[in-house]
Design a protein around this motif. Structure first.
Motif, PDB file in Angstrom:
ATOM      1  N   GLY A  67       0.836  -1.182   0.000  1.00 51.30           N
ATOM      2  CA  GLY A  67       0.000   0.000   0.000  1.00 51.30           C
ATOM      3  C   GLY A  67       0.874   1.235   0.000  1.00 51.30           C
ATOM      4  O   GLY A  67       2.049   1.172   0.327  1.00 51.30           O
ATOM      5  N   THR A  68       0.323   2.371  -0.373  1.00 56.68           N
ATOM      6  CA  THR A  68       1.123   3.588  -0.373  1.00 56.68           C
ATOM      7  C   THR A  68       1.248   4.167   1.029  1.00 56.68           C
ATOM      8  O   THR A  68       2.117   4.981   1.286  1.00 56.68           O
ATOM      9  CB  THR A  68       0.507   4.656  -1.293  1.00 56.68           C
ATOM     10  OG1 THR A  68      -0.828   4.913  -0.881  1.00 56.68           O
ATOM     11  CG2 THR A  68       0.516   4.186  -2.727  1.00 56.68           C
ATOM     12  N   ASN A  69       0.373   3.771   1.915  1.00 58.47           N
ATOM     13  CA  ASN A  69       0.475   4.293   3.272  1.00 58.47           C
ATOM     14  C   ASN A  69      -0.124   3.302   4.255  1.00 58.47           C
ATOM     15  O   ASN A  69      -0.913   2.438   3.882  1.00 58.47           O
ATOM     16  CB  ASN A  69      -0.228   5.656   3.390  1.00 58.47           C
ATOM     17  CG  ASN A  69      -1.681   5.580   3.001  1.00 58.47           C
ATOM     18  OD1 ASN A  69      -2.504   5.062   3.756  1.00 58.47           O
ATOM     19  ND2 ASN A  69      -2.022   6.088   1.818  1.00 58.47           N
ATOM     20  N   HIS A  70       0.275   3.436   5.500  1.00 56.39           N
ATOM     21  CA  HIS A  70      -0.332   2.609   6.540  1.00 56.39           C
ATOM     22  C   HIS A  70      -0.198   3.295   7.886  1.00 56.39           C
ATOM     23  O   HIS A  70       0.705   4.096   8.114  1.00 56.39           O
ATOM     24  CB  HIS A  70       0.271   1.198   6.578  1.00 56.39           C
ATOM     25  CG  HIS A  70       1.739   1.131   6.821  1.00 56.39           C
ATOM     26  ND1 HIS A  70       2.288   0.954   8.070  1.00 56.39           N
ATOM     27  CD2 HIS A  70       2.784   1.190   5.969  1.00 56.39           C
ATOM     28  CE1 HIS A  70       3.605   0.902   7.985  1.00 56.39           C
ATOM     29  NE2 HIS A  70       3.935   1.049   6.723  1.00 56.39           N
ATOM     30  N   PHE A 117      -2.747  -1.413   6.189  1.00 56.03           N
ATOM     31  CA  PHE A 117      -2.344  -0.902   4.879  1.00 56.03           C
ATOM     32  C   PHE A 117      -3.569  -0.437   4.104  1.00 56.03           C
ATOM     33  O   PHE A 117      -4.563  -1.159   4.018  1.00 56.03           O
ATOM     34  CB  PHE A 117      -1.642  -1.993   4.070  1.00 56.03           C
ATOM     35  CG  PHE A 117      -0.220  -2.238   4.477  1.00 56.03           C
ATOM     36  CD1 PHE A 117       0.821  -1.764   3.696  1.00 56.03           C
ATOM     37  CD2 PHE A 117       0.077  -2.950   5.627  1.00 56.03           C
ATOM     38  CE1 PHE A 117       2.128  -2.001   4.055  1.00 56.03           C
ATOM     39  CE2 PHE A 117       1.384  -3.180   5.992  1.00 56.03           C
ATOM     40  CZ  PHE A 117       2.417  -2.703   5.208  1.00 56.03           C
ATOM     41  N   MET A 118      -3.472   0.744   3.477  1.00 59.45           N
ATOM     42  CA  MET A 118      -4.525   1.247   2.608  1.00 59.45           C
ATOM     43  C   MET A 118      -4.057   1.164   1.166  1.00 59.45           C
ATOM     44  O   MET A 118      -3.061   1.787   0.792  1.00 59.45           O
ATOM     45  CB  MET A 118      -4.884   2.693   2.959  1.00 59.45           C
ATOM     46  CG  MET A 118      -5.843   2.810   4.122  1.00 59.45           C
ATOM     47  SD  MET A 118      -5.086   2.402   5.715  1.00 59.45           S
ATOM     48  CE  MET A 118      -4.135   3.881   6.006  1.00 59.45           C
ATOM     49  N   GLN A 119      -4.770   0.384   0.353  1.00 61.67           N
ATOM     50  CA  GLN A 119      -4.386   0.192  -1.034  1.00 61.67           C
ATOM     51  C   GLN A 119      -4.698   1.435  -1.868  1.00 61.67           C
ATOM     52  O   GLN A 119      -5.703   2.102  -1.643  1.00 61.67           O
ATOM     53  CB  GLN A 119      -5.125  -1.006  -1.633  1.00 61.67           C
ATOM     54  CG  GLN A 119      -4.862  -2.319  -0.916  1.00 61.67           C
ATOM     55  CD  GLN A 119      -3.480  -2.880  -1.224  1.00 61.67           C
ATOM     56  OE1 GLN A 119      -2.682  -2.256  -1.894  1.00 61.67           O
ATOM     57  NE2 GLN A 119      -3.208  -4.069  -0.733  1.00 61.67           N
ATOM     58  N   ASN A 120      -3.833   1.710  -2.857  1.00 60.38           N
ATOM     59  CA  ASN A 120      -4.117   2.792  -3.794  1.00 60.38           C
ATOM     60  C   ASN A 120      -4.201   2.288  -5.228  1.00 60.38           C
ATOM     61  O   ASN A 120      -4.389   3.052  -6.149  1.00 60.38           O
ATOM     62  CB  ASN A 120      -3.029   3.864  -3.704  1.00 60.38           C
ATOM     63  CG  ASN A 120      -1.736   3.434  -4.383  1.00 60.38           C
ATOM     64  OD1 ASN A 120      -1.363   2.269  -4.320  1.00 60.38           O
ATOM     65  ND2 ASN A 120      -1.047   4.374  -5.022  1.00 60.38           N
ATOM     66  N   GLY A 160      -9.735  -4.156  -1.350  1.00 59.05           N
ATOM     67  CA  GLY A 160      -9.580  -4.303   0.085  1.00 59.05           C
ATOM     68  C   GLY A 160      -8.218  -3.875   0.595  1.00 59.05           C
ATOM     69  O   GLY A 160      -7.258  -3.736  -0.139  1.00 59.05           O
ATOM     70  N   ASP A 161      -8.147  -3.666   1.895  1.00 54.19           N
ATOM     71  CA  ASP A 161      -6.900  -3.304   2.558  1.00 54.19           C
ATOM     72  C   ASP A 161      -6.276  -4.544   3.167  1.00 54.19           C
ATOM     73  O   ASP A 161      -6.898  -5.602   3.235  1.00 54.19           O
ATOM     74  CB  ASP A 161      -7.174  -2.257   3.637  1.00 54.19           C
ATOM     75  CG  ASP A 161      -7.722  -0.965   3.047  1.00 54.19           C
ATOM     76  OD1 ASP A 161      -7.451  -0.712   1.857  1.00 54.19           O
ATOM     77  OD2 ASP A 161      -8.401  -0.230   3.770  1.00 54.19           O
ATOM     78  N   PHE A 162      -5.028  -4.378   3.635  1.00 56.96           N
ATOM     79  CA  PHE A 162      -4.313  -5.488   4.240  1.00 56.96           C
ATOM     80  C   PHE A 162      -3.873  -5.141   5.642  1.00 56.96           C
ATOM     81  O   PHE A 162      -3.806  -3.970   6.025  1.00 56.96           O
ATOM     82  CB  PHE A 162      -3.099  -5.883   3.396  1.00 56.96           C
ATOM     83  CG  PHE A 162      -3.423  -6.845   2.291  1.00 56.96           C
ATOM     84  CD1 PHE A 162      -3.129  -8.192   2.424  1.00 56.96           C
ATOM     85  CD2 PHE A 162      -4.022  -6.413   1.128  1.00 56.96           C
ATOM     86  CE1 PHE A 162      -3.438  -9.081   1.417  1.00 56.96           C
ATOM     87  CE2 PHE A 162      -4.333  -7.289   0.110  1.00 56.96           C
ATOM     88  CZ  PHE A 162      -4.044  -8.632   0.244  1.00 56.96           C
TER      89      PHE A 162
END
Length: 231
Positions: free
Chosen positions: A74-77, A99-102, A108-110
Protein backbone atom coordinates in the motif's frame (compact mmCIF):
# COMPACT_ATOMS: atom_id res chain seq x y z
CA UNK A 1 38.81 18.78 32.35
CA UNK A 2 35.52 20.02 30.92
CA UNK A 3 37.20 20.87 27.62
CA UNK A 4 38.68 17.39 27.39
CA UNK A 5 35.33 15.80 28.18
CA UNK A 6 33.56 17.87 25.50
CA UNK A 7 36.22 16.83 22.99
CA UNK A 8 35.67 13.15 23.83
CA UNK A 9 31.90 13.55 23.47
CA UNK A 10 32.29 15.23 20.07
CA UNK A 11 34.70 12.53 18.92
CA UNK A 12 32.38 9.72 19.98
CA UNK A 13 29.42 11.49 18.36
CA UNK A 14 31.29 11.73 15.05
CA UNK A 15 32.29 8.07 15.17
CA UNK A 16 28.74 7.01 16.01
CA UNK A 17 27.25 9.01 13.15
CA UNK A 18 29.77 7.54 10.70
CA UNK A 19 28.99 4.03 11.95
CA UNK A 20 25.24 4.55 11.67
CA UNK A 21 25.64 5.81 8.11
CA UNK A 22 27.78 2.81 7.15
CA UNK A 23 25.30 0.38 8.70
CA UNK A 24 22.39 2.05 6.96
CA UNK A 25 23.94 1.96 3.51
CA UNK A 26 25.11 -1.60 3.99
CA UNK A 27 21.52 -2.51 4.71
CA UNK A 28 20.42 -0.63 1.59
CA UNK A 29 22.91 -1.77 -1.00
CA UNK A 30 24.19 -5.12 0.19
CA UNK A 31 20.89 -6.89 0.24
CA UNK A 32 17.06 -6.65 0.60
CA UNK A 33 14.14 -5.99 3.20
CA UNK A 34 10.45 -6.30 3.99
CA UNK A 35 7.77 -3.73 3.27
CA UNK A 36 7.29 -2.69 6.89
CA UNK A 37 10.76 -1.27 7.38
CA UNK A 38 10.19 1.60 9.79
CA UNK A 39 10.41 0.75 13.47
CA UNK A 40 10.49 4.04 15.39
CA UNK A 41 12.56 2.81 18.32
CA UNK A 42 16.00 3.03 19.90
CA UNK A 43 18.30 0.25 21.05
CA UNK A 44 17.55 0.90 24.74
CA UNK A 45 15.54 -1.89 26.35
CA UNK A 46 12.30 -0.76 28.03
CA UNK A 47 12.71 -0.52 31.80
CA UNK A 48 11.41 -3.52 33.76
CA UNK A 49 7.70 -3.09 34.42
CA UNK A 50 7.35 -0.11 32.08
CA UNK A 51 5.20 0.02 28.96
CA UNK A 52 5.83 1.76 25.66
CA UNK A 53 3.08 2.84 23.27
CA UNK A 54 3.79 3.93 19.70
CA UNK A 55 1.45 5.30 17.03
CA UNK A 56 2.76 5.92 13.53
CA UNK A 57 1.95 6.92 9.98
CA UNK A 58 4.12 5.61 7.13
CA UNK A 59 4.40 6.13 3.37
CA UNK A 60 5.87 4.03 0.55
CA UNK A 61 7.48 4.95 -2.74
CA UNK A 62 8.48 2.21 -5.18
CA UNK A 63 11.27 2.81 -7.71
CA UNK A 64 9.71 0.22 -10.02
CA UNK A 65 6.32 -0.53 -11.55
CA UNK A 66 6.47 -3.97 -9.92
CA UNK A 67 5.03 -4.02 -6.40
CA UNK A 68 6.74 -6.07 -3.68
CA UNK A 69 4.90 -8.21 -2.77
CA UNK A 70 2.23 -7.34 -5.34
CA UNK A 71 -0.70 -8.42 -3.16
CA UNK A 72 0.03 -6.28 -0.11
CA UNK A 73 1.92 -3.12 -0.99
CA UNK A 74 0.00 0.00 0.00
CA UNK A 75 1.12 3.59 -0.37
CA UNK A 76 0.47 4.29 3.27
CA UNK A 77 -0.33 2.61 6.54
CA UNK A 78 -1.12 3.52 10.11
CA UNK A 79 -0.17 1.46 13.12
CA UNK A 80 0.13 1.00 16.83
CA UNK A 81 2.70 -0.91 18.89
CA UNK A 82 2.83 -1.86 22.56
CA UNK A 83 6.00 -2.86 24.37
CA UNK A 84 6.69 -4.18 27.86
CA UNK A 85 9.95 -4.37 29.80
CA UNK A 86 10.55 -7.89 31.15
CA UNK A 87 13.93 -7.20 32.76
CA UNK A 88 16.97 -4.99 32.17
CA UNK A 89 18.11 -7.04 29.16
CA UNK A 90 14.84 -8.14 27.56
CA UNK A 91 11.57 -6.62 26.37
CA UNK A 92 8.66 -7.68 24.18
CA UNK A 93 6.70 -5.69 21.59
CA UNK A 94 3.48 -6.37 19.67
CA UNK A 95 2.62 -4.36 16.55
CA UNK A 96 -0.38 -3.92 14.25
CA UNK A 97 -0.44 -2.02 10.94
CA UNK A 98 -3.31 -1.30 8.56
CA UNK A 99 -2.34 -0.90 4.88
CA UNK A 100 -4.52 1.25 2.61
CA UNK A 101 -4.39 0.19 -1.03
CA UNK A 102 -4.12 2.79 -3.79
CA UNK A 103 -4.08 0.38 -6.74
CA UNK A 104 -7.49 0.21 -8.46
CA UNK A 105 -6.79 -3.40 -9.48
CA UNK A 106 -6.54 -4.45 -5.83
CA UNK A 107 -9.57 -4.91 -3.62
CA UNK A 108 -9.58 -4.30 0.09
CA UNK A 109 -6.90 -3.30 2.56
CA UNK A 110 -4.31 -5.49 4.24
CA UNK A 111 -3.17 -6.03 7.79
CA UNK A 112 0.22 -6.62 9.39
CA UNK A 113 0.91 -8.07 12.83
CA UNK A 114 4.24 -8.79 14.47
CA UNK A 115 5.58 -10.06 17.77
CA UNK A 116 9.11 -8.84 18.52
CA UNK A 117 11.19 -10.07 21.45
CA UNK A 118 14.32 -7.93 21.89
CA UNK A 119 17.52 -8.47 23.86
CA UNK A 120 20.32 -6.05 24.65
CA UNK A 121 23.73 -6.80 23.12
CA UNK A 122 25.47 -3.68 24.44
CA UNK A 123 23.57 -1.63 26.98
CA UNK A 124 21.77 1.38 25.47
CA UNK A 125 23.79 1.07 22.24
CA UNK A 126 23.09 -2.21 20.44
CA UNK A 127 20.17 -4.62 20.67
CA UNK A 128 18.82 -7.53 18.65
CA UNK A 129 15.22 -8.42 17.82
CA UNK A 130 13.45 -11.34 16.20
CA UNK A 131 10.26 -10.29 14.43
CA UNK A 132 7.65 -12.97 13.78
CA UNK A 133 5.21 -11.29 11.41
CA UNK A 134 2.29 -11.86 9.05
CA UNK A 135 0.63 -9.86 6.26
CA UNK A 136 -2.96 -10.98 5.75
CA UNK A 137 -6.35 -10.20 4.23
CA UNK A 138 -9.09 -12.81 4.08
CA UNK A 139 -7.53 -16.10 2.95
CA UNK A 140 -4.36 -14.42 1.67
CA UNK A 141 -1.44 -14.37 4.09
CA UNK A 142 2.36 -14.27 4.11
CA UNK A 143 4.50 -15.07 7.13
CA UNK A 144 8.06 -13.95 7.86
CA UNK A 145 10.66 -14.41 10.54
CA UNK A 146 13.15 -11.57 10.74
CA UNK A 147 16.35 -11.19 12.78
CA UNK A 148 17.09 -7.49 13.26
CA UNK A 149 19.87 -5.29 14.72
CA UNK A 150 19.25 -1.85 16.24
CA UNK A 151 22.14 0.58 16.85
CA UNK A 152 21.61 3.82 18.78
CA UNK A 153 23.75 6.72 19.86
CA UNK A 154 22.16 8.74 22.64
CA UNK A 155 23.63 12.17 21.99
CA UNK A 156 21.67 13.63 24.89
CA UNK A 157 18.48 13.01 26.85
CA UNK A 158 16.71 15.04 24.16
CA UNK A 159 18.12 13.56 20.96
CA UNK A 160 19.32 10.22 19.64
CA UNK A 161 20.25 8.75 16.27
CA UNK A 162 19.19 5.16 15.54
CA UNK A 163 19.79 2.87 12.59
CA UNK A 164 19.03 -0.77 11.91
CA UNK A 165 19.20 -3.59 9.43
CA UNK A 166 17.01 -6.66 9.04
CA UNK A 167 16.70 -9.89 7.07
CA UNK A 168 13.12 -11.07 6.51
CA UNK A 169 12.88 -14.76 5.71
CA UNK A 170 9.65 -15.88 4.03
CA UNK A 171 7.99 -18.91 5.59
CA UNK A 172 5.69 -19.32 2.55
CA UNK A 173 7.50 -21.26 -0.16
CA UNK A 174 5.94 -19.27 -2.99
CA UNK A 175 7.10 -15.95 -1.58
CA UNK A 176 10.39 -14.01 -1.49
CA UNK A 177 12.70 -12.92 1.30
CA UNK A 178 13.77 -9.33 1.90
CA UNK A 179 16.55 -7.29 3.45
CA UNK A 180 16.88 -3.58 4.21
CA UNK A 181 18.04 -0.77 6.41
CA UNK A 182 16.50 2.20 8.18
CA UNK A 183 17.72 5.43 9.76
CA UNK A 184 15.87 7.69 12.19
CA UNK A 185 16.14 9.84 15.25
CA UNK A 186 14.32 10.66 18.48
CA UNK A 187 13.45 14.22 19.49
CA UNK A 188 12.09 15.04 22.95
CA UNK A 189 12.44 17.07 26.12
CA UNK A 190 13.01 13.72 27.87
CA UNK A 191 13.54 10.60 25.77
CA UNK A 192 12.78 8.38 28.78
CA UNK A 193 9.18 9.65 28.72
CA UNK A 194 8.25 10.44 25.14
CA UNK A 195 9.66 11.07 21.67
CA UNK A 196 8.79 12.15 18.16
CA UNK A 197 10.55 9.81 15.73
CA UNK A 198 10.94 10.53 12.00
CA UNK A 199 12.46 7.65 10.01
CA UNK A 200 13.44 6.55 6.51
CA UNK A 201 14.06 3.00 5.27
CA UNK A 202 14.95 1.15 2.05
CA UNK A 203 13.48 -2.25 1.18
CA UNK A 204 14.73 -4.76 -1.43
CA UNK A 205 13.58 -8.06 -2.86
CA UNK A 206 16.32 -10.71 -2.67
CA UNK A 207 15.69 -11.79 -6.27
CA UNK A 208 15.46 -8.28 -7.68
CA UNK A 209 17.65 -5.75 -5.87
CA UNK A 210 16.96 -3.11 -8.53
CA UNK A 211 13.38 -2.87 -7.30
CA UNK A 212 13.64 -0.54 -4.31
CA UNK A 213 10.84 0.53 -2.00
CA UNK A 214 11.50 3.63 0.11
CA UNK A 215 9.74 3.88 3.45
CA UNK A 216 9.09 7.20 5.17
CA UNK A 217 7.25 7.79 8.40
CA UNK A 218 6.65 9.64 11.63
CA UNK A 219 5.74 8.23 15.04
CA UNK A 220 4.89 9.41 18.52
CA UNK A 221 6.26 7.22 21.32
CA UNK A 222 5.31 7.46 25.00
CA UNK A 223 6.66 5.47 27.96
CA UNK A 224 4.86 5.02 31.26
CA UNK A 225 5.28 3.07 34.47
CA UNK A 226 2.56 0.44 34.82
CA UNK A 227 2.98 0.13 38.59
CA UNK A 228 2.16 3.82 39.11
CA UNK A 229 -0.97 3.48 36.99
CA UNK A 230 -2.20 0.24 38.59
CA UNK A 231 -1.43 1.23 42.16
Amino acid sequence: MNTQRQFLIRTRSTKALILTSILFFLGCFASTAQIVNTYYEKANIIYKGDMECTVNYSLHKSCSDVLLPSEILGTNHVGVRLGYGINKTFDLKVRYERFMQNNKDMSGDFNYVAISPRITLKEDILSGALDVSSYFSGNTHYEFIGPRLILSFNISNRFDVTTGTKLDLALNREHYSYWGGNLGCGISSDLNKWAIRPEIGATFNVRNVTNIIWNFGLAFVVNFNTCKILY
